[in-house]
Design a protein around this motif. Structure first.
Motif, PDB file in Angstrom:
ATOM      1  N   SER A   4       0.839  -1.192   0.000  1.00 33.51           N
ATOM      2  CA  SER A   4       0.000   0.000   0.000  1.00 33.51           C
ATOM      3  C   SER A   4       0.874   1.243   0.000  1.00 33.51           C
ATOM      4  N   PRO A   5       0.300   2.391  -0.436  1.00 32.85           N
ATOM      5  CA  PRO A   5       1.068   3.645  -0.386  1.00 32.85           C
ATOM      6  C   PRO A   5       1.577   3.966   1.018  1.00 32.85           C
ATOM      7  N   VAL A   6       0.751   3.703   2.033  1.00 32.53           N
ATOM      8  CA  VAL A   6       1.158   3.977   3.409  1.00 32.53           C
ATOM      9  C   VAL A   6       2.341   3.096   3.800  1.00 32.53           C
ATOM     10  N   GLN A   7       2.293   1.841   3.395  1.00 34.60           N
ATOM     11  CA  GLN A   7       3.402   0.933   3.696  1.00 34.60           C
ATOM     12  C   GLN A   7       4.679   1.370   2.984  1.00 34.60           C
ATOM     13  N   VAL A   9       5.469   4.475   2.165  1.00 33.30           N
ATOM     14  CA  VAL A   9       5.978   5.654   2.875  1.00 33.30           C
ATOM     15  C   VAL A   9       6.680   5.236   4.154  1.00 33.30           C
ATOM     16  N   ASP A  10       6.067   4.321   4.887  1.00 38.54           N
ATOM     17  CA  ASP A  10       6.659   3.854   6.140  1.00 38.54           C
ATOM     18  C   ASP A  10       8.023   3.218   5.890  1.00 38.54           C
TER      19      ASP A  10
END
Length: 253
Positions: A4-7, A9-10
């Motif tokens: 995912s995009p959030v993953q 970024v993280d």
């Protein structure tokens, strides 16, 4: 299965933290730390390298933190310096006027409030900290556009959203308003962002002549009527000039 995009970024943040702790590292080292395939680590590093947040100093495959981080760190440092230097002056201004005093800084095509002091009359007033506001509808936005041509272009060329019946929505009217701000050093917003909210602002100018922020006084229109708003504008200009002088500016804000 793609991440995912959030993953992503993280994981990108993890890469930066890893390089900060370990110095120059290869793709395999980063992949092992993240527990991902080498191709995933390479993709993350390539994206960070494109933004100059990491760089390859010599040997291919070895990465270290890039100079793009200096720009980000300098921006944060500048904001911290402004709030540290300005806080006593903001407090004095809030005590004198009795209304909410903010420092806003430009962030792309909006302003964002980074510090706030409440005056005695504003106990139940809105908390503006961290809020992003349109340039054309706020006194801080107008003050900043008056001293930053690129910001003015962003404000004038952007969509001039209608917030209230008093919002400036034409390029010509906005340019006229900015000329007035340049002539006086003081910007006003009279129920332009919200009905019942008036505000006045003046720019903080850094040592190099750059507008790095704006001091704003805001309050309900029934308290900040025209007479009190005008008086507050003069006080805000004086406060902004004091902060600018402390930042090394030798001219006038």
């Amino acid at each position: 299965m793609s991440e995912s995009p959030v993953q992503s970024v993280d994981r990108a943040i993890e890469v930066l933290e890893y390089l900060a702790d370990h110095g120059e590292s290869g793709v395999q080292d980063v992949a092992a730390h993240l527990e991902v395939h080498k191709s995933t680590a390479f993709r993350l590093l390539s994206a960070l390298e494109f933004r100059r947040l990491v760089e390859q100093p010599g040997e291919r495959g070895k990465y270290r933190l890039g100079i793009g981080l200096i720009r980000l760190a300098t921006s944060v440092s500048a904001q911290l310096d402004i709030t540290r230097i300005a806080r006593p002056i903001l407090q004095e201004l809030a005590d004198t006027i009795g209304e909410t005093v903010n420092i806003a800084v430009p962030d792309g095509n909006v302003t964002v409030n980074i510090d706030q002091v409440r005056g005695g009359s504003s106990i139940i007033s809105h908390n503006w900290l961290g809020e992003r506001s349109a340039l054309h509808a706020t006194s801080s936005g107008k003050a900043l556009m008056a001293y930053d041509d690129s910001l003015l272009k962003a404000g004038v060329d952007g969509h001039l959203e209608l917030f209230t019946a008093n919002t400036i929505t034409t390029k010509a009217d906005l340019l006229d308003e900015i000329e007035t701000v340049r002539a006086t050093g003081i910007a006003y917003a009279r129920e332009e962002l919200e009905i019942g909210l008036n505000a006045t602002a003046a720019s903080i100018i850094s040592y190099d002549g750059t507008a790095v922020g704006a001091i704003t006084v805001s309050g309900p229109a029934y308290r900040l009527d025209e007479d009190r708003l005008t008086a507050a504008g003069s006080s805000v200009l004086e406060a902004a000039q004091r902060v600018s002088t402390l930042l090394g500016w030798s001219g006038h804000a």
